[in-house]
Scaffold this active site. Structure first.
Site, PDB file in Angstrom:
ATOM      1  N   HIS A   1     108.530 -41.975 -38.236  1.00  0.00           N
ATOM      2  CA  HIS A   1     108.327 -43.395 -37.907  1.00  0.00           C
ATOM      3  C   HIS A   1     107.400 -44.109 -38.896  1.00  0.00           C
ATOM      4  O   HIS A   1     107.764 -45.137 -39.437  1.00  0.00           O
ATOM      5  CB  HIS A   1     107.798 -43.510 -36.466  1.00  0.00           C
ATOM      6  CG  HIS A   1     107.642 -44.916 -35.992  1.00  0.00           C
ATOM      7  ND1 HIS A   1     107.782 -45.279 -34.674  1.00  0.00           N
ATOM      8  CD2 HIS A   1     107.340 -46.075 -36.648  1.00  0.00           C
ATOM      9  CE1 HIS A   1     107.602 -46.577 -34.541  1.00  0.00           C
ATOM     10  NE2 HIS A   1     107.330 -47.088 -35.720  1.00  0.00           N
TER      11      HIS A   1
ATOM     12  N   GLU B   1      91.961 -38.460 -55.844  1.00  0.00           N
ATOM     13  CA  GLU B   1      91.162 -39.412 -55.064  1.00  0.00           C
ATOM     14  C   GLU B   1      91.243 -39.156 -53.556  1.00  0.00           C
ATOM     15  O   GLU B   1      90.390 -39.635 -52.802  1.00  0.00           O
ATOM     16  CB  GLU B   1      91.668 -40.839 -55.314  1.00  0.00           C
ATOM     17  CG  GLU B   1      91.378 -41.375 -56.694  1.00  0.00           C
ATOM     18  CD  GLU B   1      89.922 -41.794 -56.846  1.00  0.00           C
ATOM     19  OE1 GLU B   1      89.496 -42.681 -56.113  1.00  0.00           O
ATOM     20  OE2 GLU B   1      89.228 -41.205 -57.692  1.00  0.00           O
TER      21      GLU B   1
HETATM   22  O1  2HA Z   1     106.629 -49.495 -34.019  1.00  0.00           O
HETATM   23  O2  2HA Z   1     107.044 -51.099 -36.049  1.00  0.00           O
HETATM   24  O3  2HA Z   1     107.013 -53.757 -34.703  1.00  0.00           O
HETATM   25  C1  2HA Z   1     107.288 -50.671 -33.769  1.00  0.00           C
HETATM   26  C2  2HA Z   1     107.423 -51.485 -34.980  1.00  0.00           C
HETATM   27  C3  2HA Z   1     108.011 -52.823 -34.817  1.00  0.00           C
HETATM   28 ZN    ZN Z   2     106.874 -49.007 -36.273  1.00  0.00          ZN
END
Ligand code: 2HA
Ligand code: ZN
Length: 274
Positions: free
Chosen positions: A212, A171
């Site tokens: 992140h 997908e």
């Molecule tokens: O990138 O995710 O809000 C910062 C966060 C916290």
């Molecule tokens: Zn974050």
């Protein structure tokens, strides 16, 4: 009738709950902003503060967002608590006529500010509104564990990530035929990451933040959440396959990716194919 009975508020709050239930929002991780329509602002006005809070300069300008209103999660607030206490966790902000400041007109009843990533969200809204002729309304950031894991292993290029994700589930080329951008590791919350993400969002509707998480944009909650979910699931499949310890032995071919795009009527980013 309360503010939280409005359909748009219900859908915003449900999106936060869904993200929490996916495990993407440990502690105060992640943030969500939504640009309200004129009709939604009109419905909300009776609930706005008689006296809005003071104007706050954002340090960035989005001229095409002057006079707009956004719903935002609060800085330091936990997605887990949004449904329990929306008035404490969320706010609605108005943007001034220069497009460089906001003021809180509803919510954050116990004080606080919009998300620490508000300048990043705001600038990304500006870029996506321009890129989509005003269709984009949602920016969503989450800490998606499998995708984050990939950023420790794959080269941090748009091409490497787009290909690996497309190949991880059939997908994927249909859901994000344009691929994904990748932003190298940077300190969150600042102007540098905001500008780097904006550069990617001129071309993509999703940007990976190395080590992140993920930034997604879209016209509504379903599409934006669905994009986050699809990319993270593809990343999970990639991580599972790699965890078998034998490497990737076979995958969808580039002509296979082209064939999916053709049959589903989407334009896949050709320069990412061999
Ligand atoms: O990138 O995710 O809000 C910062 C966060 C916290
Ligand atoms: Zn974050």
């Amino acid at each position: 009738m309360k503010m939280t009975d409005l359909s748009i508020m219900k859908r915003y709050i449900r999106t936060c709950e869904d993200g929490w239930n996916q495990g993407w929002h440990e502690r105060n991780g992640g943030n969500l902003t939504y640009r309200l329509t004129k009709e939604e602002v009109a419905e909300m006005k009776p609930f706005f503060y008689d006296q809005p809070r003071e104007w706050v300069n954002m340090g960035v300008t989005g001229e095409n967002l002057a006079g707009e209103y956004f719903i935002s999660t609060g800085s330091g607030k936990f997605f887990r608590n949004v449904a329990l206490d929306p008035e404490d966790s969320l706010c609605v902000v108005e943007i001034n006529e220069r497009g460089d400041s906001y003021r809180i007109v509803w919510g954050l009843v116990n004080g606080g500010r919009p998300t620490s990533e508000f300048p990043t969200h705001f600038m990304n809204h500006s870029v996506r509104v321009a890129a989509t002729n005003g269709v984009c309304r949602v920016i969503y950031h989450a800490h998606t564990a499998n995708l984050i894991a990939m950023t420790y292993v794959l080269p941090l290029t748009d091409r490497d990530f787009s290909r690996a994700l497309w190949q991880s589930a059939t997908e994927c080329p249909v859901v994000f035929p344009g691929g994904v951008g990748v932003v190298e590791w940077m300190v969150p919350g600042g102007a540098e990451i905001a500008l780097a993400t904006c550069e990617k969002m001129k071309e993509y509707d999703a940007a990976v933040w190395a080590h992140h998480g993920l930034f997604c944009s879209g016209p509504d909650f379903d599409t934006t959440f669905g994009l986050m979910h699809t990319i993270e699931k593809a990343a999970q499949i990639w991580v599972l396959a790699m965890s078998c310890g034998m490497g990737i032995r076979q995958t969808i071919t580039d002509d296979g990716l082209r064939a999916i795009a053709r049959d589903f009527g989407v334009t896949i980013r050709e320069d990412f194919l061999d």
